[in-house]
Write a protein that holds these residues in place. Structure first.
Motif, mmCIF file in Angstrom:
data_model
loop_
_atom_site.group_PDB
_atom_site.id
_atom_site.type_symbol
_atom_site.label_atom_id
_atom_site.label_comp_id
_atom_site.label_asym_id
_atom_site.label_seq_id
_atom_site.Cartn_x
_atom_site.Cartn_y
_atom_site.Cartn_z
ATOM 1 N N GLY A 82 1.186 -17.514 -5.064
ATOM 2 C CA GLY A 82 0.987 -16.995 -6.368
ATOM 3 C C GLY A 82 -0.469 -16.875 -6.596
ATOM 4 N N LEU A 83 -1.469 -17.640 -6.009
ATOM 5 C CA LEU A 83 -2.786 -17.312 -6.041
ATOM 6 C C LEU A 83 -3.308 -16.098 -5.480
ATOM 7 C CD1 LEU A 83 -5.767 -18.551 -6.853
ATOM 8 C CD2 LEU A 83 -5.700 -19.656 -4.534
ATOM 9 N N PHE A 84 -2.755 -16.019 -4.141
ATOM 10 C CA PHE A 84 -3.213 -14.778 -3.423
ATOM 11 C C PHE A 84 -2.532 -13.479 -3.747
ATOM 12 C CE2 PHE A 84 -4.649 -18.033 -0.470
ATOM 13 C CZ PHE A 84 -5.785 -17.688 -0.435
ATOM 14 N N PHE A 85 -1.295 -13.559 -4.277
ATOM 15 C CA PHE A 85 -0.644 -12.303 -4.782
ATOM 16 C C PHE A 85 -1.308 -11.997 -6.089
ATOM 17 C CE2 PHE A 85 3.374 -13.291 -2.349
ATOM 18 C CZ PHE A 85 3.175 -12.102 -1.506
ATOM 19 N N ALA A 86 -1.930 -12.921 -6.721
ATOM 20 C CA ALA A 86 -2.569 -12.541 -8.199
ATOM 21 C C ALA A 86 -3.769 -11.709 -7.667
ATOM 22 C CB ALA A 86 -2.778 -13.730 -9.061
ATOM 23 N N GLU A 87 -4.644 -12.135 -6.699
ATOM 24 C CA GLU A 87 -5.618 -11.626 -6.265
ATOM 25 C C GLU A 87 -5.293 -10.243 -5.354
ATOM 26 O OE1 GLU A 87 -8.635 -12.057 -2.455
ATOM 27 O OE2 GLU A 87 -8.152 -13.818 -3.647
ATOM 28 N N ALA A 88 -4.132 -10.098 -5.005
ATOM 29 C CA ALA A 88 -3.808 -8.536 -4.452
ATOM 30 C C ALA A 88 -3.578 -7.845 -5.676
ATOM 31 C CB ALA A 88 -2.432 -8.870 -3.712
ATOM 32 N N VAL A 89 -2.691 -8.356 -6.848
ATOM 33 C CA VAL A 89 -2.624 -7.446 -7.976
ATOM 34 C C VAL A 89 -3.799 -6.744 -8.521
ATOM 35 C CG1 VAL A 89 -1.491 -7.599 -10.458
ATOM 36 C CG2 VAL A 89 -0.244 -8.350 -8.508
ATOM 37 N N VAL A 90 -4.892 -7.500 -8.617
ATOM 38 C CA VAL A 90 -6.291 -7.359 -9.351
ATOM 39 C C VAL A 90 -6.869 -6.387 -8.393
ATOM 40 C CG1 VAL A 90 -8.459 -8.152 -9.834
ATOM 41 C CG2 VAL A 90 -6.520 -9.497 -10.465
ATOM 42 N N ILE A 94 -7.501 -2.436 -9.676
ATOM 43 C CA ILE A 94 -8.930 -1.908 -9.719
ATOM 44 C C ILE A 94 -8.795 -0.619 -8.552
ATOM 45 C CG2 ILE A 94 -11.254 -2.131 -8.860
ATOM 46 C CD1 ILE A 94 -11.244 -5.084 -9.557
ATOM 47 N N GLY A 95 -8.120 -0.863 -7.607
ATOM 48 C CA GLY A 95 -8.139 0.419 -6.629
ATOM 49 C C GLY A 95 -7.400 1.555 -7.149
ATOM 50 N N GLY A 96 -6.209 1.272 -7.869
ATOM 51 C CA GLY A 96 -5.419 2.055 -8.595
ATOM 52 C C GLY A 96 -6.230 2.944 -9.422
ATOM 53 N N LEU A 132 2.471 3.066 -7.468
ATOM 54 C CA LEU A 132 2.467 2.833 -6.282
ATOM 55 C C LEU A 132 1.128 2.152 -5.654
ATOM 56 C CD1 LEU A 132 3.208 6.483 -5.205
ATOM 57 C CD2 LEU A 132 4.582 4.576 -4.577
ATOM 58 N N SER A 133 -0.078 2.068 -6.457
ATOM 59 C CA SER A 133 -1.044 1.163 -5.846
ATOM 60 C C SER A 133 -0.558 -0.564 -5.970
ATOM 61 C CB SER A 133 -2.267 1.505 -6.606
ATOM 62 O OG SER A 133 -2.237 1.147 -8.096
ATOM 63 N N LEU A 134 -0.139 -0.629 -6.961
ATOM 64 C CA LEU A 134 0.182 -2.105 -7.163
ATOM 65 C C LEU A 134 1.445 -2.518 -5.807
ATOM 66 C CD1 LEU A 134 0.704 -2.669 -10.849
ATOM 67 C CD2 LEU A 134 -0.933 -3.666 -9.310
ATOM 68 N N THR A 135 2.209 -1.526 -5.331
ATOM 69 C CA THR A 135 3.330 -1.827 -4.330
ATOM 70 C C THR A 135 2.614 -1.737 -3.163
ATOM 71 O OG1 THR A 135 4.854 -0.599 -5.911
ATOM 72 C CG2 THR A 135 5.436 -1.006 -3.393
ATOM 73 N N VAL A 136 1.728 -0.874 -2.938
ATOM 74 C CA VAL A 136 0.987 -1.036 -1.550
ATOM 75 C C VAL A 136 0.122 -2.204 -1.655
ATOM 76 C CG1 VAL A 136 -0.954 0.248 -0.230
ATOM 77 C CG2 VAL A 136 1.120 1.541 -1.370
ATOM 78 N N SER A 137 -0.477 -2.569 -2.663
ATOM 79 C CA SER A 137 -1.233 -3.864 -2.484
ATOM 80 C C SER A 137 -0.431 -5.128 -2.323
ATOM 81 C CB SER A 137 -2.268 -3.904 -3.901
ATOM 82 O OG SER A 137 -2.940 -5.028 -3.797
ATOM 83 N N LEU A 138 0.526 -5.021 -2.781
ATOM 84 C CA LEU A 138 1.439 -6.429 -2.761
ATOM 85 C C LEU A 138 2.197 -6.142 -1.495
ATOM 86 C CD1 LEU A 138 3.159 -6.681 -6.189
ATOM 87 C CD2 LEU A 138 1.549 -8.053 -5.302
ATOM 88 N N LEU A 139 2.451 -5.054 -0.934
ATOM 89 C CA LEU A 139 3.388 -5.035 0.562
ATOM 90 C C LEU A 139 1.981 -5.299 1.656
ATOM 91 C CD1 LEU A 139 5.493 -1.967 0.182
ATOM 92 C CD2 LEU A 139 6.166 -4.255 0.290
ATOM 93 N N GLY A 140 0.620 -4.853 1.387
ATOM 94 C CA GLY A 140 -0.132 -5.192 2.293
ATOM 95 C C GLY A 140 -0.671 -6.577 2.392
ATOM 96 N N SER A 141 -0.510 -7.345 1.381
ATOM 97 C CA SER A 141 -0.958 -8.681 1.352
ATOM 98 C C SER A 141 0.369 -9.525 1.717
ATOM 99 C CB SER A 141 -1.307 -8.988 -0.027
ATOM 100 O OG SER A 141 -0.329 -8.925 -1.111
ATOM 101 N N MET A 142 1.516 -9.194 2.077
ATOM 102 C CA MET A 142 2.750 -10.096 2.313
ATOM 103 C C MET A 142 2.503 -10.931 3.465
ATOM 104 S SD MET A 142 5.922 -7.944 1.102
ATOM 105 C CE MET A 142 7.290 -9.284 1.161
ATOM 106 N N LEU A 143 2.059 -10.411 4.673
ATOM 107 C CA LEU A 143 1.929 -10.994 5.797
ATOM 108 C C LEU A 143 0.672 -11.936 5.954
ATOM 109 C CD1 LEU A 143 3.024 -11.611 8.853
ATOM 110 C CD2 LEU A 143 1.568 -9.465 9.497
ATOM 111 N N PRO A 144 -0.339 -11.506 5.522
ATOM 112 C CA PRO A 144 -1.370 -12.660 5.110
ATOM 113 C C PRO A 144 -1.166 -13.573 4.406
ATOM 114 C CG PRO A 144 -2.372 -10.307 5.077
ATOM 115 C CD PRO A 144 -0.843 -10.316 5.037
#
Length: 160
Positions: A82-90, A94-96, A132-144
């Motif tokens: 949850g901590l790292f997914f919150a970071e990915a959402v932020v 911002i990127g979006g 889409l920016s949120l989706t890409v961010s969350l998908l990109g952070s899943m493996l890490p």
């Protein structure tokens, strides 16, 4: 009764083609252009996802000891995820937002330059871009994030 006369003029070196043929050819061209745009969009989203993944992997690598300490004092995998997914959402927000603003500015510049008119994107396209920016961010952070959850606190805190 008056008769209506039509005058037909001949245009030299002109080829008359049916309008349907012209429209079909333009439709085929637009379809190819649409597929090119989808391909470019897919490549851009893939590269953005890889960029997010690299940033998250670096962040997790730098914070291994913190993660180990959190797990040692009782944090479970869901809390760390949850901590790292919150970071990915932020990061995604911002990127979006930056991408949407750049897109709006470029659309206006191209609209004025090519068409001589101001182009304003629809609210629907802005919302889709944000999602889409949120989706890409969350998908990109899943493996890490999965790797962060699997960190063993005893190994990390021991220094190995």
């Amino acid at each position: 009764i008056s008769s209506i006369m039509f005058q037909i003029e001949e245009v030299i070196d002109a080829n008359a083609r049916p309008i349907r043929q012209v429209a079909d050819n333009e439709g085929k061209l637009l379809k190819k252009f649409e597929w090119l745009m989808f391909l470019i969009t897919g490549i851009a989203m893939t590269s953005a996802s890889l960029g997010v993944s690299a940033a998250m992997t670096t962040s997790i690598f730098e914070r291994k000891k913190e993660i180990g300490l959190m797990k040692a004092i009782g944090a479970d995998g869901n809390q760390i995820a949850g901590l790292f997914f919150a970071e990915a959402v932020v990061t995604g927000i911002i990127g979006g937002a930056i991408g949407i603003l750049i897109g709006i500015v470029l659309a206006r510049i191209v609209g004025l330059w090519v068409f001589g008119a101001i182009i304003n994107p629809s609210l629907f396209s802005v919302l889709i871009s944000g999602i889409l920016s949120l989706t890409v961010s969350l998908l990109g952070s899943m493996l890490p994030v999965k790797r962060a959850v699997e960190i063993e606190p005893s190994i990390i805190l021991r220094g190995d």
